[in-house]
Design a protein around this motif. Sequence first.
Motif, PDB file in Angstrom:
ATOM      1  N   GLN A 110       0.827  -1.209   0.000  1.00 48.44           N
ATOM      2  CA  GLN A 110       0.000   0.000   0.000  1.00 48.44           C
ATOM      3  C   GLN A 110       0.868   1.268   0.000  1.00 48.44           C
ATOM      4  O   GLN A 110       0.533   2.254  -0.659  1.00 48.44           O
ATOM      5  CB  GLN A 110      -0.931   0.000   1.218  1.00 48.44           C
ATOM      6  N   LYS A 111       1.969   1.226   0.717  1.00 41.39           N
ATOM      7  CA  LYS A 111       2.840   2.402   0.796  1.00 41.39           C
ATOM      8  C   LYS A 111       3.439   2.729  -0.571  1.00 41.39           C
ATOM      9  O   LYS A 111       3.503   3.903  -0.968  1.00 41.39           O
ATOM     10  CB  LYS A 111       3.951   2.163   1.816  1.00 41.39           C
ATOM     11  N   THR A 122       2.114   1.973  -3.394  1.00 44.12           N
ATOM     12  CA  THR A 122       1.003   2.473  -4.213  1.00 44.12           C
ATOM     13  C   THR A 122       0.780   3.960  -3.978  1.00 44.12           C
ATOM     14  O   THR A 122       0.554   4.732  -4.921  1.00 44.12           O
ATOM     15  CB  THR A 122      -0.282   1.699  -3.892  1.00 44.12           C
ATOM     16  N   ILE A 123       0.858   4.384  -2.714  1.00 42.03           N
ATOM     17  CA  ILE A 123       0.702   5.811  -2.388  1.00 42.03           C
ATOM     18  C   ILE A 123       1.849   6.623  -2.988  1.00 42.03           C
ATOM     19  O   ILE A 123       1.644   7.712  -3.541  1.00 42.03           O
ATOM     20  CB  ILE A 123       0.637   6.000  -0.867  1.00 42.03           C
TER      21      ILE A 123
END
Length: 258
Positions: A240-241, A243-244
């Motif tokens: 997720q990190k 992706t951000i």
Amino acid sequence: MLNIDFLASHNAIHKVAASQKITFSVISLSLVTLLRNNILSVWTLLFMSSVIIFYAKIPWKTYVTLLIAPIGFVFAGMIAIVLSISFAQPIPISALWHSTLLGMQLFILPNDLLRAITIFFTSISATSCLYFLILTTPMYEISPVLARLKVPTIIIELIELMYRFIFLLLQTVAQLYTAQDARLGYRTYRISFQSLSFLISALFRSIFFRHQAMTYAMTARNIEQFIIPQQFLSEKAWDQKLTIIAGGFLIVTFVLIV
């Protein structure tokens, strides 16, 4: 450069899915090469370098060394673009610099200089995008992703062979050069050229025999391809990190383009 394989398997994001890292690398590489904007290239270079060093935890000395390596090739190409040669025609008034050498008129035009600068920044920033993938993802994880994308098997195997033999080539060159240097094979220019010819000849023989031995070993084990099946690799999820981070990169890139 022999540490690239080790870094690809031992970095801070080695547990992230290879498909996510490939997607991020390909998108950023495509934007840089297609748009050819100096501001965008500099932004991409700084951003990807920061991600590689601070997020993936790749040693900055190793990364800088790898980034400096292609600069020499880029400069060699820039000279051919920047420098114009004329034998009879007058030098344009807009020339930034001109000189005469052996009856030739050498000069630099503003448009050629700007084109060379654009190529330089585009090349280096594109290299940083590729280094993000190479330094964080082992080749054995990239191959199954390419196979799922329906890339022909022969192309994937050629990529793996080229990747493998690049490191064998460097290692063999280092060993042969050390052996020759220990025997004073480079003490004079004449002997140096002779030793260099022997090194090149021995290098190709060594690579040929290693490839032949690897082929026999694969045949004896009934191995028909280099691609490791997905079931033998551990499942890795998208981070997720990352992706951000990729989303932030695309947002700033869109703002710069607009």
